[in-house]
Design an enzyme around this catalytic site. Sequence first.
Site, PDB file in Angstrom:
ATOM      1  N   GLU A 106       0.826  -1.210   0.000  1.00  0.00           N
ATOM      2  CA  GLU A 106       0.000   0.000   0.000  1.00  0.00           C
ATOM      3  C   GLU A 106       0.859   1.258   0.000  1.00  0.00           C
ATOM      4  O   GLU A 106       1.627   1.486   0.938  1.00  0.00           O
ATOM      5  CB  GLU A 106      -0.897   0.015   1.241  1.00  0.00           C
ATOM      6  CG  GLU A 106      -1.750   1.281   1.358  1.00  0.00           C
ATOM      7  CD  GLU A 106      -2.446   1.403   2.697  1.00  0.00           C
ATOM      8  OE1 GLU A 106      -3.474   2.091   2.759  1.00  0.00           O
ATOM      9  OE2 GLU A 106      -1.949   0.829   3.701  1.00  0.00           O
TER      10      GLU A 106
ATOM     11  N   GLU B  99     -11.427   2.691   6.783  1.00  0.00           N
ATOM     12  CA  GLU B  99     -10.310   3.111   7.634  1.00  0.00           C
ATOM     13  C   GLU B  99     -10.391   4.617   7.871  1.00  0.00           C
ATOM     14  O   GLU B  99      -9.532   5.387   7.447  1.00  0.00           O
ATOM     15  CB  GLU B  99      -8.967   2.723   7.006  1.00  0.00           C
ATOM     16  CG  GLU B  99      -7.818   2.824   8.012  1.00  0.00           C
ATOM     17  CD  GLU B  99      -6.484   2.452   7.411  1.00  0.00           C
ATOM     18  OE1 GLU B  99      -5.728   1.727   8.073  1.00  0.00           O
ATOM     19  OE2 GLU B  99      -6.179   2.872   6.280  1.00  0.00           O
TER      20      GLU B  99
END
Length: 258
Positions: free
Chosen positions: A141, A238
């Site tokens: 990521e 998130e």
Amino acid sequence: MPIFAANLTTMFNEWSFLDRFDAAADAGFAAVEYLFPYEAAPDVLGERLARNDLKQALFNLPPGDWAAGERGIAALPGRFDELKSSAERALDYAAATGVKRLHLMAGLADSDDEEATSCYRRSVVYAAERLAESGIDLLIEPINGRNMPGYFLNDFGAAERLIAELGMPNLKLQFDIYHRQILHGDVVMALRRLLPIVGHIQIASVPSRHEPDGEELNYSYLFEEIDRLGYDGFVGCEYIPRGRTLDGLDWFKPYARS
């Protein structure tokens, strides 16, 4: 329709960690994710998932000494043996939770440093090969430098090139829309182009990282686009609630399971 995973690290903090599983299920979520599971026993997490009929969408491999400021060890010289051990620990938790994707954090290192680049590549190859033995995808990521200054993997192009160069079927991109918007913008066109290598999507408003219900991005449109593209994975929430978690779930109600 997207399958939303409540992030139990950032959401439902009004409850103790284990009770967040119950709270997320009661709120209508079908899945959960979190940064790290390692303070609870694997079988305890498995029981919480099972009793709430929840899927485990994602968690991270051990990141080194998080409390001391480490944010992963994959790009750090001299930490490869620890990286191998961390993969084994993550696999123990994967077996108990049924998770099919794990995120490998790169760590704080200069992205132009040749030694760090070599370490990172070696770590990614090892972890992907080891996880493949259990049918698990390894995710990488890109993270923006405003939230995590000095993070090694801070560019979507670099992640895309590495995935293409290695050609490993279980190596995927974790496409965090919040980080993408801050790093590069052009979210929709990037999703359209990169979807074949995307293993997980995450969301939050930009720039505040709160509920996905306003500010720079039109998430209603983005959710429709994710559906149109045929993405069948999880969308991790998130984000940091503005107040109490339940008070900020109006955006989610159309997607909640009954």
